[in-house]
Design an enzyme around this catalytic site. Structure first.
Site, PDB file in Angstrom:
ATOM      1  N   SER A 141      -4.390 107.071  64.829  1.00 21.45           N
ATOM      2  CA  SER A 141      -3.585 107.168  66.041  1.00 21.45           C
ATOM      3  C   SER A 141      -3.238 108.619  66.323  1.00 21.45           C
ATOM      4  CB  SER A 141      -2.291 106.362  65.867  1.00 21.45           C
ATOM      5  OG  SER A 141      -1.386 106.598  66.931  1.00 21.45           O
ATOM      6  N   TYR A 155       5.272 103.919  61.206  1.00 20.88           N
ATOM      7  CA  TYR A 155       3.941 103.900  61.819  1.00 20.88           C
ATOM      8  C   TYR A 155       3.318 105.292  61.801  1.00 20.88           C
ATOM      9  CZ  TYR A 155       0.259 103.134  65.281  1.00 20.88           C
ATOM     10  OH  TYR A 155      -0.953 103.067  65.922  1.00 20.88           O
TER      11      TYR A 155
END
Length: 255
Positions: A141, A155
């Site tokens: 990501s 995350y």
């Protein structure tokens, strides 16, 4: 891109980037192993793959569980006799500030799926990938590079760790002829993103568009195209790299 009769494992294949990636591989002639927890959605993806005349295997599994991870690799080798490409696309997100009472619960769950599962799958698949001189593509990501949203420390940490693991594994496996890379998307129009903001009464897609320099967000198929490139012989000189595909979200954040 030369995937005819290749065997490709895709985790998180029931929707979003994972589903799009599995379908793209099948379009190029690859036999696909579809891994996820949602059997009904996996069957829908499998039907689309099957329409391209390839073989497929559905494995209902939670990659946060070590026995399920073992079963993924064992079933693939039993069914197809080899592994050519491993795409680690399964991922979860959780929201918690570091001072919240559930912070460690969110952290442990996120790390188990987003990082530990990738390490374990790589460990078990590596001997088979060495035999085929295959490769690995991890779905990371843009949040690995910068903190995109508040209260997503778990995350962001998991994806930063995933990028560094990608580089470490790439160096380790390079002498064996195995390449390892990651793709780092920004906002992508998937159920995963939408579900995170379901309770918020606003158009999350429009908000994400304003966060990017190009004024748009990606669709899963765009990410899948980059995954296939990195897994193909066209990228035979590329290993240990992380490719950001965020429509300029990180650029916009810096202005």
């Amino acid at each position: 891109m030369g995937f005819r009769d290749k065997v490709v494992i895709v985790t998180g294949a029931s929707s979003g980037i994972g589903a799009a990636t599995a379908i793209k591989f099948s379009e190029q002639g690859a036999n696909v192993v579809l891994v996820a927890r949602n059997q009904a959605r996996l069957k829908e993806v499998a039907d689309k793959c099957c329409s391209h005349g390839v073989k497929y295997c559905i494995i209902i599994a939670n990659v946060a569980k070590k026995d399920d991870i073992k079963r993924v690799v064992a079933t693939t080798v039993e069914r197809f006799g080899k592994i050519d490409v491993l795409v680690n696309s399964a991922g979860v997100g959780g929201t918690a500030a570091i001072w919240d009472s559930n912070a460690m619960e969110v952290y442990d769950k996120t790390m188990a799926t987003n990082l530990r599962s990738v390490v374990y799958l790589t460990n078990l698949a590596a001997p088979h990938l060495i035999n085929t001189e295959g490769n690995i593509v991890n779905i990371s990501s843009a949040a690995a590079v910068d903190i995109i949203l508040p209260e997503n420390f778990a995350y962001c940490t998991s994806k930063a760790g995933l990028d560094h693991f990608t580089r470490s594994a790439a160096l380790d496996l390079a002498p064996k002829g195995v390449r390892v890379n990651s793709v780092n998307p920004g906002p992508v129009k998937t159920n995963f993103v939408q579900s995170k903001y379901k309770t918020e009464q606003r158009d999350c897609w429009s908000k994400f568009e304003t966060m990017t320099a190009l004024g748009r967000i990606s669709h899963p198929e765009e990410i899948a195209n980059l995954v296939l490139f990195l897994a193909s012989d066209k990228a035979k000189a590329i290993t240990g790299s992380s490719y950001i595909t965020d429509n300029g979200a990180l650029l916009k954040k810096g202005t």
